[in-house]
Write a protein that holds these residues in place. Structure first.
Motif, PDB file in Angstrom:
ATOM      1  N   ILE A   1       0.840  -1.209   0.000  1.00 43.39           N
ATOM      2  CA  ILE A   1       0.000   0.000   0.000  1.00 43.39           C
ATOM      3  C   ILE A   1       0.867   1.248   0.000  1.00 43.39           C
ATOM      4  CG2 ILE A   1      -1.837   1.245   1.196  1.00 43.39           C
ATOM      5  CD1 ILE A   1      -2.664  -1.468  -0.034  1.00 43.39           C
ATOM      6  N   SER A   2       1.837   1.330   0.905  1.00 40.15           N
ATOM      7  CA  SER A   2       2.638   2.547   0.997  1.00 40.15           C
ATOM      8  C   SER A   2       3.648   2.674  -0.136  1.00 40.15           C
ATOM      9  CB  SER A   2       3.369   2.606   2.348  1.00 40.15           C
ATOM     10  OG  SER A   2       4.266   1.515   2.479  1.00 40.15           O
ATOM     11  N   ARG A   3       4.118   1.533  -0.679  1.00 42.01           N
ATOM     12  CA  ARG A   3       5.158   1.587  -1.701  1.00 42.01           C
ATOM     13  C   ARG A   3       4.612   1.667  -3.127  1.00 42.01           C
ATOM     14  NH1 ARG A   3      10.347   0.051   0.171  1.00 42.01           N
ATOM     15  NH2 ARG A   3      11.009   0.783  -1.891  1.00 42.01           N
ATOM     16  N   PHE A   4       3.342   1.263  -3.331  1.00 32.64           N
ATOM     17  CA  PHE A   4       2.829   1.244  -4.702  1.00 32.64           C
ATOM     18  C   PHE A   4       1.398   1.750  -4.817  1.00 32.64           C
ATOM     19  CE2 PHE A   4       1.165  -0.584  -8.618  1.00 32.64           C
ATOM     20  CZ  PHE A   4       2.202  -0.405  -9.516  1.00 32.64           C
ATOM     21  N   ALA A   5       0.467   1.172  -4.042  1.00 36.54           N
ATOM     22  CA  ALA A   5      -0.958   1.489  -4.219  1.00 36.54           C
ATOM     23  C   ALA A   5      -1.276   2.946  -3.901  1.00 36.54           C
ATOM     24  CB  ALA A   5      -1.817   0.559  -3.351  1.00 36.54           C
ATOM     25  N   ARG A   6      -0.617   3.543  -2.915  1.00 34.14           N
ATOM     26  CA  ARG A   6      -0.859   4.959  -2.604  1.00 34.14           C
ATOM     27  C   ARG A   6      -0.169   5.897  -3.588  1.00 34.14           C
ATOM     28  NH1 ARG A   6      -0.100   4.573   3.831  1.00 34.14           N
ATOM     29  NH2 ARG A   6      -2.217   4.017   4.418  1.00 34.14           N
ATOM     30  N   PRO A   7       1.135   5.733  -3.812  1.00 39.86           N
ATOM     31  CA  PRO A   7       1.810   6.731  -4.667  1.00 39.86           C
ATOM     32  C   PRO A   7       1.382   6.708  -6.128  1.00 39.86           C
ATOM     33  CG  PRO A   7       3.349   4.994  -3.990  1.00 39.86           C
ATOM     34  CD  PRO A   7       2.107   4.821  -3.172  1.00 39.86           C
ATOM     35  N   LEU A   8       1.056   5.527  -6.679  1.00 42.31           N
ATOM     36  CA  LEU A   8       0.736   5.485  -8.118  1.00 42.31           C
ATOM     37  C   LEU A   8      -0.419   6.405  -8.487  1.00 42.31           C
ATOM     38  CD1 LEU A   8       1.266   4.133 -10.947  1.00 42.31           C
ATOM     39  CD2 LEU A   8      -0.602   2.600 -10.344  1.00 42.31           C
ATOM     40  N   PRO A   9      -1.625   6.245  -7.904  1.00 43.42           N
ATOM     41  CA  PRO A   9      -2.720   7.131  -8.323  1.00 43.42           C
ATOM     42  C   PRO A   9      -2.493   8.584  -7.943  1.00 43.42           C
ATOM     43  CG  PRO A   9      -3.409   5.744  -6.487  1.00 43.42           C
ATOM     44  CD  PRO A   9      -2.080   5.230  -6.938  1.00 43.42           C
ATOM     45  N   ALA A  10      -1.776   8.828  -6.841  1.00 39.07           N
ATOM     46  CA  ALA A  10      -1.486  10.218  -6.468  1.00 39.07           C
ATOM     47  C   ALA A  10      -0.609  10.885  -7.523  1.00 39.07           C
ATOM     48  CB  ALA A  10      -0.806  10.264  -5.101  1.00 39.07           C
ATOM     49  N   LEU A  11       0.415  10.168  -7.996  1.00 40.95           N
ATOM     50  CA  LEU A  11       1.308  10.715  -9.024  1.00 40.95           C
ATOM     51  C   LEU A  11       0.590  10.856 -10.368  1.00 40.95           C
ATOM     52  CD1 LEU A  11       4.498   8.658  -8.098  1.00 40.95           C
ATOM     53  CD2 LEU A  11       4.208  11.139  -7.823  1.00 40.95           C
TER      54      LEU A  11
ATOM     55  N   ILE B   1      -2.784  11.270 -10.976  1.00 34.58           N
ATOM     56  CA  ILE B   1      -3.772  12.361 -11.021  1.00 34.58           C
ATOM     57  C   ILE B   1      -3.062  13.714 -10.986  1.00 34.58           C
ATOM     58  CG2 ILE B   1      -4.214  12.493  -8.529  1.00 34.58           C
ATOM     59  CD1 ILE B   1      -6.764  12.908 -11.416  1.00 34.58           C
ATOM     60  N   ALA B   2      -1.934  13.797 -10.277  1.00 36.14           N
ATOM     61  CA  ALA B   2      -1.167  15.047 -10.282  1.00 36.14           C
ATOM     62  C   ALA B   2      -0.667  15.355 -11.689  1.00 36.14           C
ATOM     63  CB  ALA B   2       0.007  14.936  -9.316  1.00 36.14           C
ATOM     64  N   GLN B   3      -0.221  14.335 -12.410  1.00 36.65           N
ATOM     65  CA  GLN B   3       0.254  14.519 -13.779  1.00 36.65           C
ATOM     66  C   GLN B   3      -0.874  14.968 -14.691  1.00 36.65           C
ATOM     67  OE1 GLN B   3       3.314  11.807 -15.591  1.00 36.65           O
ATOM     68  NE2 GLN B   3       1.598  11.113 -16.819  1.00 36.65           N
ATOM     69  N   LEU B   4      -2.034  14.332 -14.577  1.00 35.76           N
ATOM     70  CA  LEU B   4      -3.166  14.695 -15.425  1.00 35.76           C
ATOM     71  C   LEU B   4      -3.653  16.115 -15.147  1.00 35.76           C
ATOM     72  CD1 LEU B   4      -3.274  11.675 -16.224  1.00 35.76           C
ATOM     73  CD2 LEU B   4      -5.753  11.836 -16.058  1.00 35.76           C
ATOM     74  N   MET B   5      -3.573  16.511 -13.882  1.00 31.99           N
ATOM     75  CA  MET B   5      -4.034  17.854 -13.538  1.00 31.99           C
ATOM     76  C   MET B   5      -3.042  18.926 -13.927  1.00 31.99           C
ATOM     77  SD  MET B   5      -5.975  17.255  -9.878  1.00 31.99           S
ATOM     78  CE  MET B   5      -6.758  18.878  -9.900  1.00 31.99           C
ATOM     79  N   GLY B   6      -1.819  18.516 -14.287  1.00 26.97           N
ATOM     80  CA  GLY B   6      -0.788  19.479 -14.645  1.00 26.97           C
ATOM     81  C   GLY B   6       0.067  19.884 -13.468  1.00 26.97           C
ATOM     82  N   LEU B   7       0.163  18.992 -12.469  1.00 27.64           N
ATOM     83  CA  LEU B   7       0.881  19.314 -11.232  1.00 27.64           C
ATOM     84  C   LEU B   7       1.974  18.303 -10.902  1.00 27.64           C
ATOM     85  CD1 LEU B   7      -2.275  20.115  -9.059  1.00 27.64           C
ATOM     86  CD2 LEU B   7      -0.749  21.785 -10.127  1.00 27.64           C
ATOM     87  N   PRO B   8       2.707  17.774 -11.859  1.00 28.67           N
ATOM     88  CA  PRO B   8       3.726  16.778 -11.504  1.00 28.67           C
ATOM     89  C   PRO B   8       4.780  17.374 -10.581  1.00 28.67           C
ATOM     90  CG  PRO B   8       4.033  17.541 -13.759  1.00 28.67           C
ATOM     91  CD  PRO B   8       2.721  18.093 -13.294  1.00 28.67           C
ATOM     92  N   GLY B   9       5.020  16.700  -9.467  1.00 28.93           N
ATOM     93  CA  GLY B   9       6.022  17.166  -8.512  1.00 28.93           C
ATOM     94  C   GLY B   9       5.599  18.335  -7.650  1.00 28.93           C
ATOM     95  N   ARG B  10       4.334  18.758  -7.763  1.00 26.83           N
ATOM     96  CA  ARG B  10       3.910  19.962  -7.030  1.00 26.83           C
ATOM     97  C   ARG B  10       2.842  19.699  -5.973  1.00 26.83           C
ATOM     98  NH1 ARG B  10       2.297  24.209 -11.518  1.00 26.83           N
ATOM     99  NH2 ARG B  10       2.070  25.540  -9.692  1.00 26.83           N
TER     100      ARG B  10
END
Length: 385
Positions: free
Chosen positions: A119-129, A131-140
């Protein structure tokens, strides 16, 4: 019974659990999602009239999740272009890259082979990263985002949120909106074609106001993360608890139809969203009962997905099951806007796991579930390879 009155929910509510009955209620406009103000007031009590509470109610009630009719159609029309299946295919390479980078980090960790928390190593970070990319917020996106999402999920998941849950959700919404207000103040930094760029254009054209703009940004970030990470955790747990199914899926790598059916079965078998709430706008006869205007209805999606009238041997997990759609993405006007994105992320994620970590098995520590009746969510899932 498929429709029954229960005093265990909110002091009294209709619990609808049959597949056909839940599908009917999801499609029928007499079952309204406009319940945010009353819901928030119940948790805030005497403080419901202060300025912070009014701002919270205004933001929450303008989210796409809690609007019906013309307002809902207008906002859905603004959000829909960036989430159409055809448009999302352009994100395939980016999502695949994120999945493989996360697996690279796991494989490079010498301790991970002896066991790691999926969960902490894959399931949580994947969708967070993603959706951030799709919204135009990679790394932010702030690191606190996952905590804010957890507080919002706890609030949304409670039919009767207490004061602590409501205040935590209020602070989370305030923090999200403050972040987005600062981000939107620098429009030149938002990539053309991103979801936030599209929302900002719609605001400039007068298709949504400032409150609606902030509310949809917060909704996208939260909703784009929560359901997908639950699907990834629940789905992998089901596969590893059924080794023959896991082996069969690996043997069918490259067969898109087989993987699509497998993800569909993961969603049916252990729905990330277990139930949703509605209020009755009119009296409605259903399954021999009369649901009265103003009453609350709990639409139990998880139970509907296990209705033996709809699915053969519904408790059995079968990645080859092809008996039509589950209700995990809803139906009708409020069908999940991000369903195609969730399906795509899951297909990419499980493909990457099969390719890179084909020997994944359950660890010795038992899975730990979050305490939230509405969201079927793992807090931790120990695995090793």
């Amino acid at each position: 019974m498929r429709v029954q009155w229960s005093r265990a929910h909110c002091g009294g509510a209709w619990v609808i659990s049959g597949y056909d009955e839940v599908a009917f209620a999801l499609r029928d406009p007499r079952f309204t999602v406009r319940r945010a103000a009353r819901w928030i007031n119940s948790g805030l009590g005497e403080t419901a009239a202060d300025d912070d509470a009014r701002r919270f109610k205004r933001l929450f009630s303008r989210s796409l999740l809690f609007l019906d009719g013309r307002a809902h159609r207008r906002l859905r029309g603004v959000l829909n272009p960036g989430l159409k299946p055809a448009d999302l295919q352009a994100q395939h390479a980016g999502i695949t890259s994120i999945a493989h980078l996360l697996i690279d980090a796991i494989m490079a960790d010498p301790q991970a082979a002896g066991g790691f928390d999926f969960i902490s190593r894959f399931a949580r970070p994947l969708p967070a990263l993603v959706i951030a990319q799709l919204m135009g917020l990679p790394g932010r996106v702030p690191a606190q985002f996952i905590d804010w999402a957890a507080d919002l999920a706890a609030f949304i998941g409670s039919p009767t949120p207490d004061a602590a849950q409501t205040r935590a959700a209020q602070l989370a919404m305030d923090s999200l909106c403050d972040f987005f207000a600062q981000t939107l103040a620098q429009p030149a930094e938002l990539p053309a074609g991103s979801l936030m760029h599209g929302l900002l254009e719609a605001h400039a054209e007068g298709r949504l106001n400032r409150v609606e703009l902030l509310a949809q940004c917060a909704t996208l970030l939260f909703a784009g993360y929560e359901t997908t990470r639950n699907l990834l955790g629940n789905g992998l747990l089901a596969l590893l608890r059924h080794p023959q199914q896991w082996a069969a899926l690996k043997a069918q790598q490259g067969q898109t139809g087989a993987l699509r059916l497998a993800v569909r079965e993961m969603l049916r078998h252990d729905s990330p969203v277990q139930y949703t709430g509605r209020r009755l706008l009119q009296d409605v006869p259903l399954a021999g009962q009369t649901l009265r205007r103003g009453q609350l209805a709990i639409l139990h999606i998880g139970q509907a997905n296990h209705d033996a009238r709809r699915f053969r041997d519904p408790q059995r997990f079968d990645i080859g099951r092809d008996e039509g759609m589950h209700l995990s993405f809803g139906q009708g006007p409020h069908a999940c806007l991000g369903a195609a994105l969730t399906q795509l992320e899951a297909e990419i994620a499980f493909t990457a796991l099969m390719q890179r970590l084909p020997t994944l098995t359950l660890g010795e520590q038992a899975p730990v579930w979050q305490d939230n009746a509405a969201y079927r969510a793992l807090a931790s899932l120990s695995v090793f390879f």
